[in-house]
Design a protein around this motif. Structure first.
Motif, short mmCIF file in Angstrom:
data_model
loop_
_atom_site.label_atom_id
_atom_site.label_comp_id
_atom_site.label_asym_id
_atom_site.label_seq_id
_atom_site.Cartn_x
_atom_site.Cartn_y
_atom_site.Cartn_z
N GLY A 48 -37.96 86.54 -73.84
CA GLY A 48 -37.04 87.29 -72.85
C GLY A 48 -36.31 86.34 -71.71
O GLY A 48 -35.46 86.80 -71.27
N TYR A 49 -36.79 85.04 -71.88
CA TYR A 49 -36.07 84.12 -70.96
C TYR A 49 -34.71 83.83 -71.06
O TYR A 49 -33.83 83.99 -70.22
CB TYR A 49 -36.87 82.84 -70.53
N ARG A 80 -32.26 86.55 -70.22
CA ARG A 80 -32.13 86.71 -68.88
C ARG A 80 -31.54 85.36 -68.12
O ARG A 80 -30.40 85.99 -67.25
CB ARG A 80 -33.45 86.74 -68.18
N TRP A 81 -31.78 84.33 -68.38
CA TRP A 81 -31.00 83.10 -68.06
C TRP A 81 -29.47 83.16 -68.48
O TRP A 81 -28.63 83.07 -67.60
CB TRP A 81 -31.58 82.06 -68.63
N ALA A 131 -27.83 85.94 -65.97
CA ALA A 131 -27.72 85.29 -64.67
C ALA A 131 -26.79 84.41 -64.28
O ALA A 131 -26.03 84.12 -63.63
CB ALA A 131 -29.02 84.89 -64.10
N ASP A 174 -37.56 78.19 -61.26
CA ASP A 174 -37.17 79.25 -60.38
C ASP A 174 -37.01 78.70 -58.97
O ASP A 174 -36.26 79.29 -58.43
CB ASP A 174 -38.01 80.41 -60.66
#
Length: 267
Positions: A22-23, A26-27, A30, A251
């Motif tokens: 999922g990273y 999402r990255w 964003a 993060d």
């Protein structure tokens, strides 16, 4: 064969991170939103070429006043994956402190060797440094941590650029490439033991400028070791951030008031 399998497992981050898949989406979302926000006031210079290949390009994000300095972020991905566009939003923390932020892409293995990538990153830093005056800081994650550490080797950066360095922060770096020779990934790296040693920051002269090695406490033991080896050999700062794994350790770059950002900018 047992040793090979052990090393493959030791350097496998994805299998040990919850929702690892999922990273990337999402990255990406964003980062895309961040670039669009920055483009509206003209504070994003995207796709600036620093070399001749299509991946030899960088994005430059500018603060809302004349820059107080330049911070370079070099992405990871085991020198095999990703590009600058996936990480744009991670510029936000230092950008809020008046820093210009440059993020380069670079060619990937096996098309080029790791040593070629290091030279490309040095060229990107040089081009950006000639555009933006002031103190220069380097931060990189994972393979990017290796690459920013490599910038401190003699001859990697031009003298005028090197003299502007005030702080380098390798996050979760690979500081000794020799174990990777025995992994399946070496099909792409094409490293032998001599080249792996030559490209390993732990065998460089100890740098004179401040360095802070950063790693998450929940990372794979191999990455905790890699960070510790570099910090010990270079006798430099070493932060093990509680509760963070290999993907979410960066993060903290999103938060202008995080310990990571404040540490990066304190020099």
């Amino acid at each position: 064969m047992g040793e090979v399998m052990d090393l493959d497992d030791a350097y496998d981050n994805v299998s040990y991170i919850p929702d690892a898949a999922g990273y990337e989406p999402r990255w990406s979302a964003a980062a895309d939103a961040f670039r669009k926000r920055m483009a509206v006031p003209g504070r994003a210079r995207l796709g600036v070429m620093y070399g001749h290949g299509t991946r030899q390009a960088m994005d430059l994000f500018l603060p809302d006043a004349p820059p107080a300095g330049l911070t370079v972020f070099v992405h990871g991905g085991y020198w095999r994956r990703f590009d600058r566009a996936l990480f744009s939003h991670f510029a936000s923390g230092v950008l809020a402190h008046g820093q210009a932020v440059m993020m380069p892409s670079y060619d990937l293995v096996p098309r080029v060797r790791i040593s070629d990538i290091a030279r490309q990153v040095a060229q990107a830093i040089t081009v950006a440094a000639h555009e933006i005056p002031g103190p220069l800081r380097l931060v990189g994650h994972s393979a990017g941590g290796h690459l920013v550490a490599r910038m401190l080797a003699p001859g990697m950066l031009e003298r005028d650029v090197r003299q502007r360095l005030v702080h380098v922060m390798p996050i979760s770096p690979v500081s000794d490439l020799r174990p990777l020779v025995e992994t399946r990934m070496n099909v792409d790296f094409q490293l032998d033991k001599a080249e792996a040693k030559a490209e390993s920051p732990i065998y460089q002269p100890v740098p004179e400028m401040p360095v802070t090695v950063w790693v998450g406490s929940e990372e794979r033991p191999a990455f905790l070791d890699q960070a510790q080896w570099l910090a010990e050999v270079w006798d430099c700062g070493h932060v093990v951030e509680p509760g963070q794994h290999h993907f979410d350790v960066i993060d903290s770059l999103l938060d202008p008031e995080s310990v990571m950002v404040r540490t990066l900018l304190e020099f």
